[in-house]
Design an enzyme around this catalytic site. Structure first.
Site, PDB file in Angstrom:
ATOM      1  N   ASP A 192       0.857  -1.194   0.000  1.00 15.53           N
ATOM      2  CA  ASP A 192       0.000   0.000   0.000  1.00 15.53           C
ATOM      3  C   ASP A 192       0.888   1.237   0.000  1.00 15.53           C
ATOM      4  O   ASP A 192       2.112   1.128  -0.093  1.00 15.53           O
ATOM      5  CB  ASP A 192      -0.973  -0.014   1.191  1.00 15.53           C
ATOM      6  CG  ASP A 192      -2.315   0.599   0.805  1.00 15.53           C
ATOM      7  OD1 ASP A 192      -2.329   1.796   0.454  1.00 15.53           O
ATOM      8  OD2 ASP A 192      -3.327  -0.105   0.831  1.00 15.53           O
ATOM      9  N   HIS A 250      -2.689   3.202  -4.300  1.00 17.48           N
ATOM     10  CA  HIS A 250      -2.151   2.553  -3.098  1.00 17.48           C
ATOM     11  C   HIS A 250      -0.746   2.019  -3.337  1.00 17.48           C
ATOM     12  O   HIS A 250      -0.399   0.927  -2.881  1.00 17.48           O
ATOM     13  CB  HIS A 250      -3.087   1.414  -2.649  1.00 17.48           C
ATOM     14  CG  HIS A 250      -4.412   1.906  -2.148  1.00 17.48           C
ATOM     15  ND1 HIS A 250      -4.574   2.456  -0.901  1.00 17.48           N
ATOM     16  CD2 HIS A 250      -5.630   1.963  -2.743  1.00 17.48           C
ATOM     17  CE1 HIS A 250      -5.848   2.811  -0.735  1.00 17.48           C
ATOM     18  NE2 HIS A 250      -6.499   2.526  -1.849  1.00 17.48           N
ATOM     19  N   GLU A 306      -9.891   2.739  -5.316  1.00 15.96           N
ATOM     20  CA  GLU A 306      -9.581   4.102  -4.885  1.00 15.96           C
ATOM     21  C   GLU A 306      -8.462   4.711  -5.737  1.00 15.96           C
ATOM     22  O   GLU A 306      -7.328   4.863  -5.278  1.00 15.96           O
ATOM     23  CB  GLU A 306      -9.213   4.103  -3.393  1.00 15.96           C
ATOM     24  CG  GLU A 306     -10.392   3.656  -2.544  1.00 15.96           C
ATOM     25  CD  GLU A 306     -10.108   3.607  -1.051  1.00 15.96           C
ATOM     26  OE1 GLU A 306     -10.986   4.016  -0.274  1.00 15.96           O
ATOM     27  OE2 GLU A 306      -9.004   3.147  -0.661  1.00 15.96           O
TER      28      GLU A 306
HETATM   29  C1  ACM Z   1     -11.202  -0.782  -0.150  1.00 16.00           C
HETATM   30  O1  ACM Z   1     -11.719  -0.713   0.964  1.00 16.00           O
HETATM   31  N1  ACM Z   1     -10.490   0.247  -0.590  1.00 16.00           N
HETATM   32  C2  ACM Z   1     -11.308  -1.962  -0.982  1.00 16.00           C
END
Ligand code: ACM
Length: 469
Positions: free
Chosen positions: A137, A208, A272
């Site tokens: 991440d 991420h 995201e």
């Molecule tokens: C997530 O909670 N971004 C998959």
């Protein structure tokens, strides 16, 4: 001696018979391929036990059932009393869903190998069968990759961490890091397999990924220098640059991942990605297609449904329930992971002492009452998420995950009809003592112990908050 009505998850059918069988007992093992996958039948008589299973997983689950029947002490690491017995009767049991998962985020806050192995044991107790290991991440990269030493030298640690929610300026001044060697991961995979658990690794792209970009800045946009492993929580707008060079890097990473993880499903993230372009989408689709050529299927979060030319994937439907049918209509399989039901990092009560005020308010009862709204052959199952921004120790993971993960286990395993009024005393009187014996520091049903509160991270709101991070 606990009765059949103490079992968690609740089995499909039980026929009690008179008498008891001394424990440990002789177990006669039989195989019956006609039983449902992962299913088992236990015939317990005063003279011994016949365990008939469809497969190795069925044998594993039956052993867990017997442990529960033999009493909480059997969950301790060493025997503290000699006398045990199990009740006589016949149990027929099999899972409702074939994917019964839990995501563990070891990227935001690293969990040691020993802690991951212990977590696998806890999944096995609950007949969960997928550990979705979120390995990378913005805040950390946790897997060594041959040829890319800076992933472990630089991306595996950050100089400090944000304290509390994403809108606060406070940092703790404490370096945080860690990573798994290739052998560590082989060991984790083998340990899980011995317990009939598949480890699904996740390397999150194209968002991420700031830790990877900090190690190799040519993977990222030119706009932001110098790069560093992120010390904030929240959603970063910095994405991997969708170039051939990035694709070459990702192929090397995933080629290595495939040598370690035999899972038929491999996580590529895709969640995201503010500001993503069509080229970012193509990167995701190309990666999923590449995994297909290697005989695997990509797992992506439901944002990837906005991408063209995806091969058949497994979609983690997390933003809302409608993503499930949408994924199935588009030709994918789906795992139901709705944020508003099964995100276990979210707080468990609205009491001011409840750490930490992120996400939706999700009590044990809220989680237990989650009823998957879609079904059918393309709905593989259900998965809880333990994101770890605010879980900086295994003790905090225990607190967030348990006992709500027990509720998720029952949703995923047991027949659809559920009654919280029946579940609660079964959990309180019979299952929490098992967790006590295992040394799990779960959230007490009436609220945190004083040492489980976080007065150092005061709540900014006592109301449910709609966004994680
Ligand atoms: C997530 O909670 N971004 C998959």
């Amino acid at each position: 001696m606990p009765g059949f009505d103490t079992l968690l998850p609740r089995p499909v059918s039980v026929t009690p018979l008179p008498g008891t069988c001394p424990w440990p007992a002789e177990i006669e093992m039989r195989t019956d391929a006609a039983l449902p996958a992962e299913g088992y039948r236990l015939e317990i008589t005063p003279g011994g036990i016949v365990l008939t299973a469809a497969d190795q997983a069925g044998r594993t689950h039956a052993q867990q059932t017997l442990r529960q029947l033999a009493g909480p002490d059997t969950f301790r690491a060493a025997a503290i009393s000699a006398e045990h017995a199990v009740p006589c009767g016949v149990i027929e049991d099999y899972p409702r869903f074939r994917w019964r998962g839990c995501l563990l985020d070891v990227a935001r806050n690293f969990r040691t190998k020993a802690e991951v192995l212990r977590f696998i044991d806890l999944l096995a107790v609950h007949k969960l069968n997928v550990l979705h290991l979120h390995l990378t991440d913005d805040q950390g990269w946790r897997i060594e990759v041959p040829g890319y030493p800076r992933l472990t030298e630089i991306a595996s640690w950050r100089k400090e961490s944000m304290v509390g929610r994403h809108d606060g300026p406070a940092r703790d001044g404490q370096p945080h890091g860690g990573y798994y060697t290739t052998d560590d991961l082989h060991e984790i995979v083998a340990y899980a397999a011995e317990r009939s658990i598949t480890v699904v690794p996740e390397i999150d792209v194209p968002g991420h990924a700031r830790a990877a970009i900090a190690a190799y800045p040519e993977l990222g946009p030119e706009t932001e220098t110098p790069w560093e492993v992120w010390t904030s929580w929240g959603v970063s707008t910095s994405l991997l640059d969708p170039t051939p060079h990035t694709m070459e890097f990702l192929r090397a990473v995933f080629d290595h991942v495939l040598t370690i993880f035999p899972s038929p499903v491999i996580g590529i993230g895709g969640d995201e990605v503010p500001g993503a372009t069509a080229a970012h989408g193509r990167l995701v689709a190309d990666l999923a297609t590449y995994l297909g050529t290697q005989g695997r299927r990509a797992f992506g979060w439901d944002e990837v449904l906005d991408t063209d030319a995806l091969p058949p994937m497994v979609i983690g439907a997390w933003r809302d329930e409608a993503a499930g049918p949408r994924a199935v209509t588009a030709g994918h399989d789906v795992v139901l992971c709705p944020e508003d039901h099964v995100y276990l990092d979210h707080r468990q009560s609205d009491h001011p002492d409840e750490p930490i005020p992120v996400g939706y308010l999700r009590t044990l009862e809220d989680v237990y009452s989650y009823a998957p709204a879609v079904d059918g052959p393309h709905v593989l199952g259900v998965q809880a998420q333990v994101w770890s921004e605010h879980l900086d120790s295994v003790r905090r993971v225990d607190y967030a995950a348990f006992p709500r993960l027990c509720a998720v286990a029952e949703i995923a395993w047991s027949p659809a009809h559920r009654d919280f009024a029946e579940f609660l005393p079964r959990l309180r009187d019979h299952h929490l003592p098992r967790l006590d014996a295992l040394g799990v520091e779960y959230r007490p049903l009436d609220g945190p112990h004083p040492w489980q509160t976080r007065p150092d991270v005061p709540p900014t709101s006592h109301r449910p908050i709609a966004l994680r991070a």
